[in-house]
Design a protein around this motif. Structure first.
Motif, PDB file in Angstrom:
ATOM      1  N   PRO A 161       4.806 -41.502   0.312  1.00  0.00           N
ATOM      2  CA  PRO A 161       4.087 -41.315  -0.945  1.00  0.00           C
ATOM      3  C   PRO A 161       2.597 -41.150  -0.672  1.00  0.00           C
ATOM      4  O   PRO A 161       2.098 -41.549   0.386  1.00  0.00           O
ATOM      5  N   PRO A 162       1.854 -40.566  -1.616  1.00  0.00           N
ATOM      6  CA  PRO A 162       0.404 -40.481  -1.450  1.00  0.00           C
ATOM      7  C   PRO A 162      -0.238 -41.856  -1.507  1.00  0.00           C
ATOM      8  O   PRO A 162       0.408 -42.854  -1.859  1.00  0.00           O
ATOM      9  N   ALA A 163      -1.516 -41.909  -1.160  1.00  0.00           N
ATOM     10  CA  ALA A 163      -2.214 -43.185  -1.090  1.00  0.00           C
ATOM     11  C   ALA A 163      -2.371 -43.828  -2.466  1.00  0.00           C
ATOM     12  O   ALA A 163      -2.421 -45.056  -2.584  1.00  0.00           O
ATOM     13  N   ARG A 164      -2.476 -43.031  -3.498  1.00  0.00           N
ATOM     14  CA  ARG A 164      -2.581 -43.530  -4.872  1.00  0.00           C
ATOM     15  C   ARG A 164      -2.016 -42.469  -5.807  1.00  0.00           C
ATOM     16  O   ARG A 164      -1.779 -41.328  -5.398  1.00  0.00           O
ATOM     17  N   ALA A 165      -1.795 -42.847  -7.038  1.00  0.00           N
ATOM     18  CA  ALA A 165      -1.288 -41.896  -8.018  1.00  0.00           C
ATOM     19  C   ALA A 165      -2.326 -40.816  -8.287  1.00  0.00           C
ATOM     20  O   ALA A 165      -3.538 -41.067  -8.234  1.00  0.00           O
ATOM     21  N   GLY A 166      -1.867 -39.622  -8.582  1.00  0.00           N
ATOM     22  CA  GLY A 166      -2.778 -38.518  -8.852  1.00  0.00           C
ATOM     23  C   GLY A 166      -3.172 -38.454 -10.324  1.00  0.00           C
ATOM     24  O   GLY A 166      -2.557 -39.074 -11.185  1.00  0.00           O
ATOM     25  N   ARG A 167      -4.210 -37.679 -10.576  1.00  0.00           N
ATOM     26  CA  ARG A 167      -4.590 -37.422 -11.965  1.00  0.00           C
ATOM     27  C   ARG A 167      -3.569 -36.516 -12.632  1.00  0.00           C
ATOM     28  O   ARG A 167      -3.332 -36.602 -13.819  1.00  0.00           O
ATOM     29  N   SER A 197      -0.778 -47.506  -8.214  1.00  0.00           N
ATOM     30  CA  SER A 197       0.149 -47.196  -7.125  1.00  0.00           C
ATOM     31  C   SER A 197       0.754 -45.826  -7.361  1.00  0.00           C
ATOM     32  O   SER A 197       0.932 -45.383  -8.491  1.00  0.00           O
ATOM     33  N   ALA A 198       1.067 -45.152  -6.277  1.00  0.00           N
ATOM     34  CA  ALA A 198       1.615 -43.806  -6.371  1.00  0.00           C
ATOM     35  C   ALA A 198       3.123 -43.868  -6.567  1.00  0.00           C
ATOM     36  O   ALA A 198       3.794 -44.764  -6.053  1.00  0.00           O
TER      37      ALA A 198
END
Length: 410
Positions: free
Chosen positions: A149-155, A394-395
């Motif tokens: 998963p990415p480091a954090r959730a996206g916009r 969290s992503a």
């Protein structure tokens, strides 16, 4: 069983990214390098298809299933036939890639560990790769291509999801000289973009696919209904066609950041390493470039750390484009139609692949709906400021990628 394997380089994950690295190491004559491939599956045969732009004359030429110098972009209002010279659109199935990687693996004397990785520990000098049912691998460097998963959730977090039918016809039906790349005559979803495409391998065999860029997946029946509708739109007689294979895939389309270097001696490749272009889903070309960079670095005695898959400015451009599509301020068919109508085809294709210059990107941006893109840019900037002022989210998990990078696109 051997309790520990000591190597210079461990490839964690044995799919497309690792296969391209193995082939590149062999191509660049890298020898005297201890290599291990750690994957629970020893991949063979056709489990995915890649499509990409390139110039004829590469080492991939003998592996291609087909390539096209002409493609069609179709909207309800117009059909454009694009001459791609000096580029071409190419199709590569996984079987020949895995076969070449297996030959490279043999020539390199690589160790194959058929086991799932439990965890990796990087102490800055060596990396321990612990497996559940196989030996522990201790490596100088690890190239990890497993989904992450990415480091954090996206916009903005969309998915590119698709289903394709490999169709065999009982008589000449397809034009192998021309591919239908993006056909926007498909019914458009309430939130997102859909299109069909047709990639003919011969006059009797072709891949017909339905693709959506949207936040949510369809049901299996939904994909089949969409594909049947597109087949009928192409006026293909189902009584004369046989579905030989079915392909499904999900690719993340998000402005969320993927961490390509999680620790000093671990490098991520593929989608987890940022090789997927967020606004298009294209992955293969970036994987190929990075595999070549890794092999060149090792041949020169340098660390196997490739360059970022795309220039940093492209991440911003992708975030703005995804925001505009997600908020409905631009329509997908109109957006892509304007790109191809107001720019040379080669420029658009290189833009989709992330290899244009800033000047070319400015020309591409001028061809998009200006007010909508300005509004999306302002919204993206405001969102970035808010992100800095609140705790990181969290992503979401990344869906399994069945096929990397298909038409635009994908």
């Amino acid at each position: 069983m051997q309790s520990r394997v000591d190597v210079d380089l461990a490839l964690v994950g044995g799919g497309g990214a690792a296969s391209l690295v193995l082939a590149a190491l062999d191509r660049h004559g890298v020898r005297d390098l201890r290599v291990a491939v750690v994957d629970p599956v020893h991949r063979r045969g056709q489990d995915r298809t890649w499509a990409f732009w390139d110039r004829p004359g590469s080492d991939l030429d003998p592996l291609l299933s087909a390539s096209w110098r002409q493609v069609e972009i179709t909207t309800p209002a117009a059909r454009r036939v694009l001459d791609l010279a000096p580029l071409r659109y190419a199709m590569l199935r996984s079987g020949p890639v895995y076969a070449r990687a297996a030959e490279a693996e043999r020539r390199l004397g690589a160790t194959r560990v058929v086991a799932a990785v439990q965890d990796t520990h990087d102490d800055g000098d060596r990396v321990l790769v612990r497996t559940g049912s196989g030996p522990t691998v201790r490596a100088g460097w690890v190239l990890d291509s497993r989904p992450r998963p990415p480091a954090r959730a996206g916009r903005t977090s969309w998915l590119q999801h698709f289903r394709g039918w490999w169709l065999a016809a009982d008589r000449p039906t397809f034009d192998p000289a021309r591919a239908a790349l993006m056909d926007f005559r498909t019914p458009q979803p309430a939130r997102g973009v859909s299109f069909g495409y047709l990639l003919p391998v011969s006059d009797r065999y072709a891949l017909v696919e339905y693709t959506e860029f949207s936040p949510a997946l369809l049901t299996g029946a939904g994909y089949d209904a969409a594909l049947a509708g597109y087949r009928d739109l192409l006026r293909l007689d189902p009584s004369r066609l046989t579905v030989r294979e079915v392909e499904n895939g999900v690719i993340p389309m998000t402005d969320a950041p993927f961490v390509a270097r999680p620790s000093p001696r671990v490098v991520r490749l593929g989608t987890a390493g940022g090789a997927t272009r967020p606004s298009t889903g294209f992955t293969f070309s970036a994987m190929y470039r990075q595999a070549d960079q890794v092999a060149r670095a090792l041949a020169a005695g340098r660390p196997p750390v490739p360059e970022p898959a795309y220039p940093r400015r492209h991440g911003w451009l992708d975030a703005v484009a995804l925001r505009a599509l997600d908020r409905g301020s631009v329509g997908g068919p109109d957006f892509f139609d304007r790109l191809f109508a107001r720019n040379p085809a080669e420029r658009v294709l290189r833009f989709l692949d992330g290899t244009t210059t800033p000047g070319e990107e400015l020309a591409v941006m001028r061809s998009t709906p200006l007010l909508a893109m300005v509004a999306a840019t302002a919204g993206d900037a405001a969102h970035r400021v808010r992100d800095r002022l609140r705790p990181a989210r969290s992503a979401p998990p990344v869906p399994a990628v069945v096929r990397d990078g298909a038409p635009p696109h994908p």
